[in-house]
Design a protein around this motif. Sequence first.
Motif, mmCIF file in Angstrom:
data_model
loop_
_atom_site.group_PDB
_atom_site.id
_atom_site.type_symbol
_atom_site.label_atom_id
_atom_site.label_comp_id
_atom_site.label_asym_id
_atom_site.label_seq_id
_atom_site.Cartn_x
_atom_site.Cartn_y
_atom_site.Cartn_z
ATOM 1 N N SER A 56 -16.633 -11.100 56.905
ATOM 2 C CA SER A 56 -17.164 -11.478 55.595
ATOM 3 C C SER A 56 -16.274 -12.501 54.906
ATOM 4 O O SER A 56 -16.769 -13.456 54.302
ATOM 5 C CB SER A 56 -17.315 -10.242 54.708
ATOM 6 N N LYS A 57 -14.961 -12.305 55.007
ATOM 7 C CA LYS A 57 -14.031 -13.276 54.421
ATOM 8 C C LYS A 57 -14.130 -14.630 55.113
ATOM 9 O O LYS A 57 -13.971 -15.671 54.487
ATOM 10 C CB LYS A 57 -12.588 -12.767 54.520
ATOM 11 N N TRP A 58 -14.391 -14.623 56.398
ATOM 12 C CA TRP A 58 -14.469 -15.859 57.163
ATOM 13 C C TRP A 58 -15.803 -16.579 56.954
ATOM 14 O O TRP A 58 -15.835 -17.799 56.793
ATOM 15 C CB TRP A 58 -14.272 -15.539 58.645
ATOM 16 N N ILE A 59 -16.898 -15.829 56.929
ATOM 17 C CA ILE A 59 -18.227 -16.434 56.827
ATOM 18 C C ILE A 59 -18.565 -16.842 55.394
ATOM 19 O O ILE A 59 -19.136 -17.903 55.165
ATOM 20 C CB ILE A 59 -19.295 -15.466 57.379
ATOM 21 N N ALA A 60 -18.239 -15.989 54.422
ATOM 22 C CA ALA A 60 -18.589 -16.266 53.029
ATOM 23 C C ALA A 60 -17.373 -16.035 52.131
ATOM 24 O O ALA A 60 -17.343 -15.090 51.334
ATOM 25 C CB ALA A 60 -19.749 -15.383 52.602
ATOM 26 N N PRO A 61 -16.364 -16.898 52.234
ATOM 27 C CA PRO A 61 -15.122 -16.647 51.488
ATOM 28 C C PRO A 61 -15.303 -16.670 49.970
ATOM 29 O O PRO A 61 -14.667 -15.890 49.264
ATOM 30 C CB PRO A 61 -14.189 -17.755 51.955
ATOM 31 N N VAL A 62 -16.173 -17.539 49.463
ATOM 32 C CA VAL A 62 -16.340 -17.632 48.009
ATOM 33 C C VAL A 62 -17.072 -16.404 47.473
ATOM 34 O O VAL A 62 -16.610 -15.733 46.555
ATOM 35 C CB VAL A 62 -17.103 -18.927 47.634
ATOM 36 N N SER A 63 -18.231 -16.092 48.059
ATOM 37 C CA SER A 63 -19.027 -14.953 47.589
ATOM 38 C C SER A 63 -18.289 -13.637 47.767
ATOM 39 O O SER A 63 -18.250 -12.808 46.864
ATOM 40 C CB SER A 63 -20.357 -14.882 48.342
ATOM 41 N N TYR A 64 -17.717 -13.435 48.939
ATOM 42 C CA TYR A 64 -17.011 -12.191 49.214
ATOM 43 C C TYR A 64 -15.747 -12.083 48.365
ATOM 44 O O TYR A 64 -15.400 -10.992 47.911
ATOM 45 C CB TYR A 64 -16.656 -12.099 50.700
ATOM 46 N N ARG A 73 -17.555 -4.380 47.513
ATOM 47 C CA ARG A 73 -17.338 -4.898 48.869
ATOM 48 C C ARG A 73 -18.045 -4.036 49.903
ATOM 49 O O ARG A 73 -18.555 -4.534 50.890
ATOM 50 C CB ARG A 73 -15.845 -4.978 49.179
ATOM 51 N N TRP A 76 -21.629 -4.915 49.964
ATOM 52 C CA TRP A 76 -21.862 -6.267 50.460
ATOM 53 C C TRP A 76 -22.488 -6.192 51.805
ATOM 54 O O TRP A 76 -23.382 -6.790 52.235
ATOM 55 C CB TRP A 76 -20.531 -7.008 50.508
#
Length: 76
Positions: A56-64, A73, A76
Amino acid sequence: MGLRTVLHSVNEFLQNLSTPFVKTLDLPHLRTHFPLLVYSALGFTVTHVVVAPLLSKWIAPVSYGQLKGRKARNNW
């Protein structure tokens, strides 16, 4: 000692661990499948606790990254 031998020993240990439940609940096939249940639960837990947050941090760093709190979280 090879991986196969270790897995066989672990499977035997888990099957022996399940024996009281098998006898109490009268579920004779549970003993055979108990290691699979344990491995499945372990796999789910590792995926949920370790793999999913990293992805999740890698794919959607801003949203997550904007999610506040553990509950957000988790949802999510």
